[in-house]
Write a protein that holds these residues in place. Sequence first.
Motif, PDB file in Angstrom:
ATOM      1  N   LYS A 265       0.806  -1.215   0.000  1.00  0.00           N
ATOM      2  CA  LYS A 265       0.000   0.000   0.000  1.00  0.00           C
ATOM      3  C   LYS A 265       0.846   1.276   0.000  1.00  0.00           C
ATOM      4  CE  LYS A 265      -4.454  -1.264   2.064  1.00  0.00           C
ATOM      5  NZ  LYS A 265      -5.427  -0.866   3.103  1.00  0.00           N
ATOM      6  N   ASN A 266       0.372   2.218  -0.785  1.00  0.00           N
ATOM      7  CA  ASN A 266       1.003   3.535  -0.853  1.00  0.00           C
ATOM      8  C   ASN A 266       0.129   4.621  -0.235  1.00  0.00           C
ATOM      9  OD1 ASN A 266       3.250   5.145  -1.761  1.00  0.00           O
ATOM     10  ND2 ASN A 266       1.942   5.960  -3.370  1.00  0.00           N
ATOM     11  N   HIS A 267      -1.068   4.261   0.221  1.00  0.00           N
ATOM     12  CA  HIS A 267      -1.965   5.190   0.891  1.00  0.00           C
ATOM     13  C   HIS A 267      -2.499   4.509   2.157  1.00  0.00           C
ATOM     14  CE1 HIS A 267      -1.914   7.412  -2.877  1.00  0.00           C
ATOM     15  NE2 HIS A 267      -2.426   6.371  -3.519  1.00  0.00           N
ATOM     16  N   GLY A 268      -2.803   5.302   3.176  1.00  0.00           N
ATOM     17  CA  GLY A 268      -3.223   4.743   4.453  1.00  0.00           C
ATOM     18  C   GLY A 268      -4.726   4.625   4.600  1.00  0.00           C
ATOM     19  N   CYS A 269      -5.365   3.994   3.620  1.00  0.00           N
ATOM     20  CA  CYS A 269      -6.820   3.880   3.660  1.00  0.00           C
ATOM     21  C   CYS A 269      -7.225   2.614   2.916  1.00  0.00           C
ATOM     22  CB  CYS A 269      -7.476   5.117   3.043  1.00  0.00           C
ATOM     23  SG  CYS A 269      -6.985   5.429   1.325  1.00  0.00           S
ATOM     24  N   CYS A 270      -8.508   2.461   2.655  1.00  0.00           N
ATOM     25  CA  CYS A 270      -9.002   1.267   1.973  1.00  0.00           C
ATOM     26  C   CYS A 270      -8.458   1.201   0.544  1.00  0.00           C
ATOM     27  CB  CYS A 270     -10.525   1.281   1.950  1.00  0.00           C
ATOM     28  SG  CYS A 270     -11.239  -0.153   1.103  1.00  0.00           S
ATOM     29  N   GLY A 271      -7.975   0.017   0.155  1.00  0.00           N
ATOM     30  CA  GLY A 271      -7.389  -0.155  -1.157  1.00  0.00           C
ATOM     31  C   GLY A 271      -8.354   0.038  -2.304  1.00  0.00           C
ATOM     32  N   HIS A 272      -9.656  -0.036  -2.039  1.00  0.00           N
ATOM     33  CA  HIS A 272     -10.639   0.165  -3.103  1.00  0.00           C
ATOM     34  C   HIS A 272     -10.703   1.618  -3.576  1.00  0.00           C
ATOM     35  CE1 HIS A 272     -11.778  -3.903  -2.511  1.00  0.00           C
ATOM     36  NE2 HIS A 272     -12.397  -3.717  -1.383  1.00  0.00           N
ATOM     37  N   ILE A 273     -10.026   2.519  -2.863  1.00  0.00           N
ATOM     38  CA  ILE A 273      -9.996   3.936  -3.245  1.00  0.00           C
ATOM     39  C   ILE A 273      -8.699   4.290  -3.964  1.00  0.00           C
ATOM     40  CG2 ILE A 273     -10.397   6.298  -2.397  1.00  0.00           C
ATOM     41  CD1 ILE A 273     -11.405   5.105   0.224  1.00  0.00           C
ATOM     42  N   PHE A 274      -7.724   3.409  -3.952  1.00  0.00           N
ATOM     43  CA  PHE A 274      -6.371   3.768  -4.388  1.00  0.00           C
ATOM     44  C   PHE A 274      -6.308   4.248  -5.833  1.00  0.00           C
ATOM     45  CE2 PHE A 274      -3.401   1.338  -1.295  1.00  0.00           C
ATOM     46  CZ  PHE A 274      -4.058   1.899  -0.223  1.00  0.00           C
ATOM     47  N   ALA A 275      -6.981   3.543  -6.734  1.00  0.00           N
ATOM     48  CA  ALA A 275      -6.896   3.937  -8.145  1.00  0.00           C
ATOM     49  C   ALA A 275      -7.411   5.354  -8.340  1.00  0.00           C
ATOM     50  CB  ALA A 275      -7.678   2.952  -9.018  1.00  0.00           C
ATOM     51  N   TYR A 390     -10.139  14.230 -17.384  1.00  0.00           N
ATOM     52  CA  TYR A 390     -10.513  12.821 -17.228  1.00  0.00           C
ATOM     53  C   TYR A 390      -9.264  11.950 -17.202  1.00  0.00           C
ATOM     54  CZ  TYR A 390     -12.079   8.112 -18.512  1.00  0.00           C
ATOM     55  OH  TYR A 390     -12.287   6.747 -18.537  1.00  0.00           O
ATOM     56  N   GLN A 391      -9.296  10.931 -16.338  1.00  0.00           N
ATOM     57  CA  GLN A 391      -8.223   9.942 -16.354  1.00  0.00           C
ATOM     58  C   GLN A 391      -8.776   8.561 -16.017  1.00  0.00           C
ATOM     59  OE1 GLN A 391      -4.342  10.942 -15.368  1.00  0.00           O
ATOM     60  NE2 GLN A 391      -3.796   9.002 -14.382  1.00  0.00           N
ATOM     61  N   PHE A 392      -8.419   7.585 -16.864  1.00  0.00           N
ATOM     62  CA  PHE A 392      -8.669   6.183 -16.550  1.00  0.00           C
ATOM     63  C   PHE A 392      -7.417   5.652 -15.878  1.00  0.00           C
ATOM     64  CE2 PHE A 392      -8.203   1.677 -18.005  1.00  0.00           C
ATOM     65  CZ  PHE A 392      -9.137   1.149 -17.122  1.00  0.00           C
ATOM     66  N   GLN A 393      -7.584   5.156 -14.652  1.00  0.00           N
ATOM     67  CA  GLN A 393      -6.456   4.623 -13.892  1.00  0.00           C
ATOM     68  C   GLN A 393      -6.591   3.104 -13.863  1.00  0.00           C
ATOM     69  OE1 GLN A 393      -4.149   6.745 -12.705  1.00  0.00           O
ATOM     70  NE2 GLN A 393      -2.825   5.113 -11.929  1.00  0.00           N
ATOM     71  N   PRO A 394      -5.803   2.378 -14.660  1.00  0.00           N
ATOM     72  CA  PRO A 394      -6.006   0.931 -14.782  1.00  0.00           C
ATOM     73  C   PRO A 394      -5.456   0.116 -13.633  1.00  0.00           C
ATOM     74  CG  PRO A 394      -4.186   1.617 -16.166  1.00  0.00           C
ATOM     75  CD  PRO A 394      -4.773   2.877 -15.577  1.00  0.00           C
ATOM     76  N   THR A 395      -4.590   0.704 -12.838  1.00  0.00           N
ATOM     77  CA  THR A 395      -3.980  -0.027 -11.740  1.00  0.00           C
ATOM     78  C   THR A 395      -3.636   0.959 -10.632  1.00  0.00           C
ATOM     79  OG1 THR A 395      -2.288  -1.683 -11.201  1.00  0.00           O
ATOM     80  CG2 THR A 395      -1.605   0.197 -12.559  1.00  0.00           C
ATOM     81  N   ARG A 396      -3.000   0.464  -9.579  1.00  0.00           N
ATOM     82  CA  ARG A 396      -2.665   1.308  -8.436  1.00  0.00           C
ATOM     83  C   ARG A 396      -1.158   1.286  -8.218  1.00  0.00           C
ATOM     84  NH1 ARG A 396      -6.313  -2.158  -4.323  1.00  0.00           N
ATOM     85  NH2 ARG A 396      -4.840  -3.689  -5.144  1.00  0.00           N
ATOM     86  N   LYS A 397      -0.576   2.398  -7.843  1.00  0.00           N
ATOM     87  CA  LYS A 397       0.832   2.390  -7.460  1.00  0.00           C
ATOM     88  C   LYS A 397       0.973   1.474  -6.248  1.00  0.00           C
ATOM     89  CE  LYS A 397       4.752   5.299  -6.061  1.00  0.00           C
ATOM     90  NZ  LYS A 397       5.715   4.626  -6.959  1.00  0.00           N
ATOM     91  N   GLY A 398       1.865   0.521  -6.344  1.00  0.00           N
ATOM     92  CA  GLY A 398       2.023  -0.496  -5.308  1.00  0.00           C
ATOM     93  C   GLY A 398       1.577  -1.867  -5.756  1.00  0.00           C
ATOM     94  N   ASP A 399       0.730  -1.927  -6.816  1.00  0.00           N
ATOM     95  CA  ASP A 399       0.351  -3.216  -7.391  1.00  0.00           C
ATOM     96  C   ASP A 399       1.566  -3.859  -8.061  1.00  0.00           C
ATOM     97  OD1 ASP A 399      -2.311  -3.472  -6.656  1.00  0.00           O
ATOM     98  OD2 ASP A 399      -3.082  -2.462  -8.430  1.00  0.00           O
TER      99      ASP A 399
END
Length: 446
Positions: A265-275, A390-399
């Motif tokens: 994880k790169n953020h201190g919250c729920c991973g469903h918000i990361f993207a 607009y941005q489509f974020q296909p993945t999360r930093k840390g994946d």
Amino acid sequence: MNPLLVLAEHAAGWRGATLDADLDRHARRALIDWFACVLAGARKEPATPMARALAAERGTGQAVSYTDGARTGLRHAALINGTASHIVEFDDIWRWGVYHPGCPTIAAALAAAQTRGTDMAALLRAMTAGYEVSCRIAQAVQPSHYDYWHTTGTVGTFGAAAAVAVLLDCDAEQTAHAIATAATMAGGLQQAFRGDGMSKPLHPGHAAEAGALAAMAAREGMTGALDVLHGEAGFAAATSEDTGKWDKPLSLIGKPLAITEMTIKNHGCCGHIFAALDAVRELQRAHGFTAEDVAGVHVAGYAATKNVCDRPEARTEQECRFSTQFTVATMLLHGAVRLSAFDAVRLSDPAIRAVMPRITVSQDAECEAAFPAQRSAKVTIRLRDERELYQFQPTRKGDPDAPLTDQDLSEKFLELVGPETGDDEAKALLEALWKGSALPGLVALR
């Protein structure tokens, strides 16, 4: 094919295995990330009230309870540390299983290793086995398992059982009975984190303790129902759409090993918000706008982004860690969502509260179809000057396809642990975790 027997055979094979340099590094990364989380959460609720509640039952032993620095028994340490490691929401993720394997698996494995007096290599082997067994079970029951169950509390029990079985030198038959007994003690309802309350971090704590107990009992001859994973009234049938989709997970055992494919994880919250957070940060960097320039933000994501994290009225620390509105507003204003995002001042910050109503969330069919293998988001930001970004974020930093570097991980560790131990002590512990051959032991918290 009985999936339980296949998984038990694989786990037992790790007892005398040798980790090559790459696997050793990945396992150490998981251990470093877990220590960052457990020490950051060790003196927070609910680890502290749990430790107080069990103080009279602490007992004696060589395992370490990091909440109070006491030497204690295996099960006690697994419970307390497993709970503490999930509190600050910085723990690792295996995205294909919608699962945090580190919290229950490492809490139990480390307690067992300290109890047995093993070395670092034995701990890393056991962790690898526990990650592989539990991640493949998670993969078999998803995505429907996540409709009602918290995977870290349910499947985490298997990770703990397999890891402790390896450290207790259980053969394949004993390991199978450990996994079987763990199945009937697995639990953790998703409603526990859809509202407020302290019980969510207890899920991996309970999983660590229950899995450890299952392995300890199996070592002494206790048996379990060996068809409990795939039977018509077994774990998969009770917690997912059917009796499990076992062919693919079993065919992928070790190809590659789950512990080498972790999201850190790169953020201190729920991973469903990361993207969404990553997309907002990139748009802000690219276009240079401030929170005051924003007229509205819309986040379209997979089902859990909407069902779990659409919380426009979030107020408490627990609620805000699972609020797209709070975390996106924080990212817009402060450029990061780390531990400080959830201190008392930030939780009531009028500036954050003013931005939150401008943020909306919906479910997107494309993002949902790609879940859980892909954790994506579509973010649209309307500015007051009438521009639309607009941005489509296909993945999360840390994946795994956008991983944190070893340096990134070390910086995360020092950020989380330094305030708890002092900077010099944190650096010494980090060095030992990267390179040491001895088990980590007592850690003095300030």
